[in-house]
Design a protein around this motif. Structure first.
Motif, PDB file in Angstrom:
ATOM      1  N   SER A  84      16.116 -20.467 119.556  1.00  0.00           N
ATOM      2  CA  SER A  84      15.952 -22.271 119.518  1.00  0.00           C
ATOM      3  C   SER A  84      16.656 -23.053 120.387  1.00  0.00           C
ATOM      4  O   SER A  84      17.103 -23.902 119.996  1.00  0.00           O
ATOM      5  CB  SER A  84      16.150 -22.472 118.003  1.00  0.00           C
ATOM      6  N   MET A 128      14.343 -26.090 120.987  1.00  0.00           N
ATOM      7  CA  MET A 128      13.741 -26.820 119.712  1.00  0.00           C
ATOM      8  C   MET A 128      13.617 -28.186 119.810  1.00  0.00           C
ATOM      9  O   MET A 128      14.611 -28.941 120.095  1.00  0.00           O
ATOM     10  CB  MET A 128      14.249 -26.287 118.139  1.00  0.00           C
ATOM     11  N   GLU A 134      11.400 -20.725 122.007  1.00  0.00           N
ATOM     12  CA  GLU A 134      10.796 -21.046 120.587  1.00  0.00           C
ATOM     13  C   GLU A 134      10.817 -22.525 120.473  1.00  0.00           C
ATOM     14  O   GLU A 134      11.617 -22.979 120.790  1.00  0.00           O
ATOM     15  CB  GLU A 134      11.553 -20.433 119.263  1.00  0.00           C
ATOM     16  N   ARG A 149      10.415 -25.836 117.428  1.00  0.00           N
ATOM     17  CA  ARG A 149      10.162 -26.274 115.960  1.00  0.00           C
ATOM     18  C   ARG A 149       9.381 -27.428 115.458  1.00  0.00           C
ATOM     19  O   ARG A 149       8.940 -27.255 114.537  1.00  0.00           O
ATOM     20  CB  ARG A 149      11.764 -26.447 115.436  1.00  0.00           C
ATOM     21  N   SER A 150       9.025 -28.124 116.644  1.00  0.00           N
ATOM     22  CA  SER A 150       8.287 -29.408 116.220  1.00  0.00           C
ATOM     23  C   SER A 150       7.461 -30.066 117.494  1.00  0.00           C
ATOM     24  O   SER A 150       8.198 -29.741 118.501  1.00  0.00           O
ATOM     25  CB  SER A 150       8.835 -30.496 115.316  1.00  0.00           C
TER      26      SER A 150
END
Length: 376
Positions: free
Chosen positions: A153, A156, A178, A180-181
């Motif tokens: 992350s 993120m 990765e 997250r939004s």
């Protein structure tokens, strides 16, 4: 205003000598009031060369829009520039600098952000949370230390138009890119000639803006745990040259040697359009191979070695699947033929399925929520 403690800015053993406030005045005070609003270039002079920028050194310095790093810098501490106003372009010195968690989190909008080879991401989490960049050059490995919370992350809630993975990068570890939004990374490029060998668990997960990705042929390992999951815009995965461990055909990624099997369907992109897929030259379907593709209605493949976990999970329009199994192959290689965990979970349009005579194991939740299934 500057951080109250000079030791946080330049380390415990250093001593601040003077500050040029950029408005024609100098001093030693860490707080300063300007007579007029505007942009000022501030120079802080220390007794010894500055080798580190301490934790929270410029935290919430919202008017700080740029920084010129000293050439001897080796460490940028945790949250050093978090919530500052840094923007435009930023280049980390080519000096094996270690960057702490959340060091540049929630800063401004960058034209260029450059991370050179040898940079060490301490803790592996959150260094670039929430940043915006048109071009981001990642020249250093994101290592996988086996702990998802320490190698995850970094990006993120970030938004990056173009991410270039440098030609010296060998490893993109677990959760490396990765998100997250939101969209996060729109385009990923690999600088040539690339030496990238390793892509870890969920490395590209939840990057909704990626449409196409071309991996270098140097790739030797890609985790079977969700590397491209939750990428609904991804229409094609290609390999630069088809002579290594992985190859691609028509935007579909294949593996030559997965779990001892000569040829596996590794990933059929989530956003790849088309109602049908047929390939009778493979003998195995890898975990998550077709996961969440909403376009497929019919699949015809050979299943000499079985179907991996979550292989067709979330293929909500899949209504027909045909496959041939090979008893002689199973006997020759002593394979355990299986239908993996949640292999057809949430395939709500699947009406019937024929299990081959050589199947040894049907794993948990293989047909969970196949509510249209009438016959097996």
């Amino acid at each position: 205003a500057f951080e109250d403690s000079q030791s946080l800015v330049a380390g415990q053993e250093n001593e601040l000598i003077s500050i040029d406030y950029g408005d024609g005045t100098t001093g030693i005070d860490l707080s300063h009031t300007y007579s007029e609003s505007g942009k000022y270039q501030v120079q802080m002079n220390f007794k010894s060369p500055v080798t580190e920028i301490g934790y929270y050194a410029f935290y919430e310095c919202s008017n700080l829009i740029g920084v010129e790093f000293p050439e001897n810098l080796t460490k940028i501490g945790e949250s050093a520039f978090e919530r500052s106003g840094l923007c435009d372009s930023l280049i980390i010195p080519d000096n094996n600098v270690s960057i702490g968690t959340w060091a540049f989190a929630i800063t401004g909008e960058f034209e260029n952000f450059v991370i050179p080879y040898g940079t060490d991401f301490v803790g592996g989490t959150g260094q670039f949370v929430g940043i915006k960049a048109k071009n981001f050059y990642l020249g250093a490995d994101i290592l996988d230390d086996g702990d998802m919370w320490k190698s995850s992350s970094m990006f993120m809630e970030a938004s990056i138009d173009r991410l270039i993975v440098g030609k010296q990068v060998k490893t993109l570890g677990n959760y490396a890119l990765e998100h997250r939004s939101g969209t996060c990374i729109k385009n990923i490029e690999f600088e040539s000639p690339s030496v990238l060998e390793y892509i870890g668990d969920a490395a590209f997960v939840n990057n909704t803006g990626i449409v196409s990705i071309t991996l270098p042929s140097s790739i030797k390992y890609i985790s079977t745990y969700c590397p491209f999951d939750l990428c609904p815009g991804l229409k094609e995965i290609n390999i630069l040259e088809n002579y290594g461990t992985f190859y691609s055909t028509d935007g579909v990624l294949y593996s030559n040697h997965l779990e001892g099997v000569d040829c596996s369907i590794f990933r059929y992109p989530e956003g790849k359009e088309g109602a049908s897929f047929e390939n009778h030259r493979v003998s195995h379907i890898a975990p998550s191979a077709f996961r969440d593709n909403k376009y497929l209605q019919k699949v015809s493949v050979d299943l000499g070695h079985g179907i991996g976990d979550c292989a067709f999970m979330g293929c909500t329009n899949l209504s027909e699947i045909y496959g041939c199994d090979y008893p002689m192959m199973a006997e020759l290689y002593a394979y355990e033929i299986y239908i993996g965990k949640a292999a057809f979970r949430d395939c709500v349009s699947l009406t019937e399925y024929t299990i081959g005579a050589t199947v040894d194991v049907i794993k948990a939740s293989a047909f969970h929520n196949c509510r249209s299934l009438q016959r097996i």
